[in-house]
Design an enzyme around this catalytic site. Structure first.
Site, PDB file in Angstrom:
ATOM      1  N   ARG A  52     -21.491  86.525  69.148  1.00  0.00           N
ATOM      2  CA  ARG A  52     -20.440  87.430  68.631  1.00  0.00           C
ATOM      3  C   ARG A  52     -19.381  87.693  69.705  1.00  0.00           C
ATOM      4  O   ARG A  52     -18.202  87.465  69.461  1.00  0.00           O
ATOM      5  CB  ARG A  52     -21.050  88.724  68.065  1.00  0.00           C
ATOM      6  CG  ARG A  52     -20.021  89.733  67.616  1.00  0.00           C
ATOM      7  CD  ARG A  52     -20.485  90.673  66.487  1.00  0.00           C
ATOM      8  NE  ARG A  52     -21.889  91.008  66.516  1.00  0.00           N
ATOM      9  CZ  ARG A  52     -22.447  91.934  67.306  1.00  0.00           C
ATOM     10  NH1 ARG A  52     -21.703  92.633  68.127  1.00  0.00           N
ATOM     11  NH2 ARG A  52     -23.749  92.156  67.251  1.00  0.00           N
ATOM     12  N   TYR A 104       5.123  94.624  57.905  1.00  0.00           N
ATOM     13  CA  TYR A 104       4.166  93.952  57.033  1.00  0.00           C
ATOM     14  C   TYR A 104       3.495  94.994  56.142  1.00  0.00           C
ATOM     15  O   TYR A 104       2.866  95.926  56.642  1.00  0.00           O
ATOM     16  CB  TYR A 104       3.136  93.198  57.880  1.00  0.00           C
ATOM     17  CG  TYR A 104       2.068  92.559  57.035  1.00  0.00           C
ATOM     18  CD1 TYR A 104       2.386  91.491  56.210  1.00  0.00           C
ATOM     19  CD2 TYR A 104       0.778  93.044  57.032  1.00  0.00           C
ATOM     20  CE1 TYR A 104       1.414  90.916  55.401  1.00  0.00           C
ATOM     21  CE2 TYR A 104      -0.199  92.472  56.239  1.00  0.00           C
ATOM     22  CZ  TYR A 104       0.126  91.413  55.422  1.00  0.00           C
ATOM     23  OH  TYR A 104      -0.825  90.862  54.617  1.00  0.00           O
ATOM     24  N   ASP A 176       3.965  93.713  66.617  1.00  0.00           N
ATOM     25  CA  ASP A 176       3.621  92.583  65.749  1.00  0.00           C
ATOM     26  C   ASP A 176       4.725  91.539  65.934  1.00  0.00           C
ATOM     27  O   ASP A 176       5.849  91.723  65.481  1.00  0.00           O
ATOM     28  CB  ASP A 176       3.530  93.067  64.290  1.00  0.00           C
ATOM     29  CG  ASP A 176       3.119  91.948  63.327  1.00  0.00           C
ATOM     30  OD1 ASP A 176       3.296  90.765  63.672  1.00  0.00           O
ATOM     31  OD2 ASP A 176       2.643  92.282  62.219  1.00  0.00           O
ATOM     32  N   LYS A 201      -0.128  82.524  60.534  1.00  0.00           N
ATOM     33  CA  LYS A 201       1.233  82.101  60.259  1.00  0.00           C
ATOM     34  C   LYS A 201       1.652  81.006  61.250  1.00  0.00           C
ATOM     35  O   LYS A 201       1.090  79.940  61.228  1.00  0.00           O
ATOM     36  CB  LYS A 201       2.153  83.323  60.285  1.00  0.00           C
ATOM     37  CG  LYS A 201       1.589  84.529  59.489  1.00  0.00           C
ATOM     38  CD  LYS A 201       1.454  84.273  58.005  1.00  0.00           C
ATOM     39  CE  LYS A 201       0.650  85.344  57.279  1.00  0.00           C
ATOM     40  NZ  LYS A 201       1.032  86.714  57.485  1.00  0.00           N
TER      41      LYS A 201
HETATM   42  C1  LIG Z   1       0.469  87.982  57.428  1.00  0.00           C
HETATM   43  C2  LIG Z   1       0.923  89.055  58.350  1.00  0.00           C
HETATM   44  C3  LIG Z   1       0.037  90.030  58.819  1.00  0.00           C
HETATM   45  C4  LIG Z   1      -1.405  90.077  58.366  1.00  0.00           C
HETATM   46  O1  LIG Z   1      -2.106  88.989  58.884  1.00  0.00           O
HETATM   47  P1  LIG Z   1      -3.407  88.344  58.169  1.00  0.00           P
HETATM   48  O2  LIG Z   1      -3.723  87.201  59.052  1.00  0.00           O
HETATM   49  O3  LIG Z   1      -2.993  87.959  56.776  1.00  0.00           O
HETATM   50  O4  LIG Z   1      -4.459  89.401  58.147  1.00  0.00           O
HETATM   51  C5  LIG Z   1       0.517  90.963  59.714  1.00  0.00           C
HETATM   52  N1  LIG Z   1       1.802  90.960  60.133  1.00  0.00           N
HETATM   53  C6  LIG Z   1       2.682  90.041  59.688  1.00  0.00           C
HETATM   54  C7  LIG Z   1       4.079  90.080  60.173  1.00  0.00           C
HETATM   55  C8  LIG Z   1       2.267  89.064  58.778  1.00  0.00           C
HETATM   56  O5  LIG Z   1       3.156  88.160  58.336  1.00  0.00           O
END
Ligand SMILES: *Cc1c(COP(=O)(O)O)cnc(C)c1O
Length: 381
Positions: A52, A104, A176, A201
C-alpha cells in the site's frame, strides 16, 4: 553529461533515464508484489515493506512527476479527486479554506457539501481577482485552493500574487494545475506550496487511466500528514495504472505543445465564426486573464470553450452533429472532446448554458475545424 539541470522534455522522454537493472531494459517492469521479504535479522533494508505505501512502479512515476514540477516529492493517488480531497483531509478539522467559485465542479461540490461534514469551513472567492482574494481571506485561513486555467471558463489566477496573500496569513497555497500541465506552468517556482493534477487528463493523455498526483515544494508537517491520509484511506493507484501513466508521461511535452497549438488556431478561427458569440481561451488577447497567463504560462494550453449565439439549444444541437469530435466529458487525451458542460455540472454551476467545452486532441486541426464548423452551421438554421 553536463551538470546543467535537464529540461522537462528530456526528463519525461527518458522517464529520468531509469533502466531495469536485471536485463538493462529501457522499459521498466510493472512491479506487482504486495509484500517483501524481511531479512533474517528481522530488519527491512530495501525501503519496501508492504504494497500500500511501497511500490517501485508508483515511486518511479512519482519521481518523474516531481522532477517535472521541480518538487521535493510527488505522490500518486487513485484519482484526481482522491489527491485533492487528501489535501483537505490532512488539515485540522475546523480549518478555514478559501476555494474558487469557478473550478472543477466535482471538487467544488465536495468542498461545499462534504468538507463541512468533516468540520471544515469553506468560502468561495473569485480567484481571477487578486482584490477579491485579499477581501475573502480570513486571519485563520489555513489553505487557499486555486485552479488555473479554471474549468470551464479558463479563468486565470495570478499564482504569485495569491501565494503572497496566502503566505501573509500563514496559509498554504495549493493549485489544481491539470489544465496547465508542468509543461506550461511550474507553480512551485511561483510560490505555490502544493500542485495537484488529475493525471487522468494530460499527464497520462490517452483516456485510459484514472489517476491523481500531488507534488510538494518541501517536506513539512502538512506533507507528512498528506502521506498519512493516503496510507490510512488507501487512496492509492494500482501499479499497472502507474505504469501506463509513466508511459504516457514520456510524450507529455510533444503532446501538449501540439494540443495547445491546435487550441490556439481553433480559438482564433472560432472567434470569427458567425455562430459564436465568444471564445474563452487564455491565449486570446480578449480573454480577461490573458496578461497574467502570458506572464506565468509558457503556452496557453489545449482547452477552450465557445459560447453560441443560438443559446443552449444550439449548443446541445451542435454537439449532437459533430462526427470527428467525441461527445464526452474529460479532457487532455489524444482524441478531441466536445461537451455541453452545463448538462454535467447541474443547476448550481457558474457555467453558462450556451457553452461548449473543447479539448483539442492530436488530430489535424483543419479536420477539427471543418467538423465543428459544419455542425455549428447545421445547428443554427
Ligand atoms: C478531471 C479533473 C479533476 C478530477 O480528477 P479525476 O481524476 O477525475 O478524479 C480535477 N480537476 C480538474 C481540473 C479536472 O479536469
Amino acid at each position: 553529461m553536463t551538470d546543467k539541470p535537464l529540461k522537462p522534455r528530456t526528463i519525461a522522454a527518458q522517464a529520468l533515464g531509469a533502466i531495469e537493472p536485471e536485463t538493462k531494459g529501457v522499459a521498466l517492469p510493472v512491479h506487482v508484489s504486495t509484500t517483501f521479504i524481511r531479512d533474517p535479522d528481522n530488519q527491512y533494508r530495501t525501503g519496501y515493506v508492504y504494497g500500500r505505501p511501497d511500490n517501485a512502479t508508483i515511486r518511479q512515476t512519482e519521481a518523474v512527476i516531481a522532477a517535472l514540477e521541480g518538487a521535493h516529492e510527488a505522490l500518486l493517488f487513485g484519482s484526481g479527486m482522491a489527491a485533492a480531497t487528501s489535501v483537505i483531509l490532512a488539515l485540522p478539522p475546523g480549518s478555514h479554506i478559501l476555494a474558487p467559485q469557478v473550478c472543477y465542479w466535482g471538487f467544488r461540490d465536495w468542498l461545499i457539501n462534504e468538507a463541512p461534514l468533516f468540520g471544515y469551513r469553506v468560502d468561495l472567492a473569485d480567484m481571477s481577482s487578486v482584490e477579491a482574494v485579499r477581501a475573502a481571506i480570513k486571519p485563520d485561513t489555513k489553505l487557499v485552493w486555486i485552479e488555473t486555467p479554471a474549468n470551464p471558463l479558463w479563468n486565470i489566477t495570478d499564482i504569485a500574487a495569491v501565494a503572497e496573500i496566502a503566505h501573509a496569513k500563514g496559509a498554504v497555497l495549493a493549485i489544481d494545475s491539470t489544465a496547465a500541465t508542468p509543461v506550461f506552468t511550474r507553480p512551485l517556482t511561483l510560490g505555490a506550496d502544493i500542485v495537484m493534477h488529475s493525471a487522468t487528463k494530460y499527464l497520462n493523455g490517452h483516456s485510459d487511466v484514472i489517476a491523481g498526483a500531488l507534488a510538494a515544494a518541501r517536506d513539512d508537517a502538512l506533507w507528512t500528514r498528506i502521506k498519512q491520509v493516503r496510507g490510512h484511506h488507501g487512496a492509492i493507484l494500482g501499479p499497472f495504472e502507474a505504469w501506463l501513466l509513466l508511459r504516457g508521461l514520456r510524450t507529455l511535452e510533444v503532446r501538449v505543445r501540439a494540443q495547445a497549438e491546435s487550441a490556439a488556431l481553433l480559438a482564433t478561427r472560432f472567434a470569427n465564426h458567425q455562430s459564436v458569440s465568444r471564445v474563452l481561451y487564455p491565449g486570446l488577447p480578449s480573454h480577461p486573464g490573458h496578461a497574467v497567463a502570458a506572464r506565468q504560462m509558457s503556452g496557453f494550453g489545449g482547452m477552450l470553450s465557445i459560447r453560441l449565439k443560438g443559446g443552449e439549444r444550439a449548443a446541445i444541437d451542435a454537439a449532437a452533429r459533430v462526427a470527428l469530435w467525441k461527445r464526452a466529458t474529460s479532457l487532455g487525451g489524444v482524441e478531441s472532446l466536445i461537451e455541453h458542460r452545463a448538462s454535467i455540472e447541474g443547476p448550481n454551476s457558474p457555467c453558462p448554458p450556451d457553452l461548449l467545452r473543447l479539448s483539442a486532441g492530436l488530430e489535424d486541426v483543419d479536420d477539427l475545424y471543418n467538423d465543428l464548423d459544419r455542425a455549428l452551421r447545421a445547428a443554427n438554421v
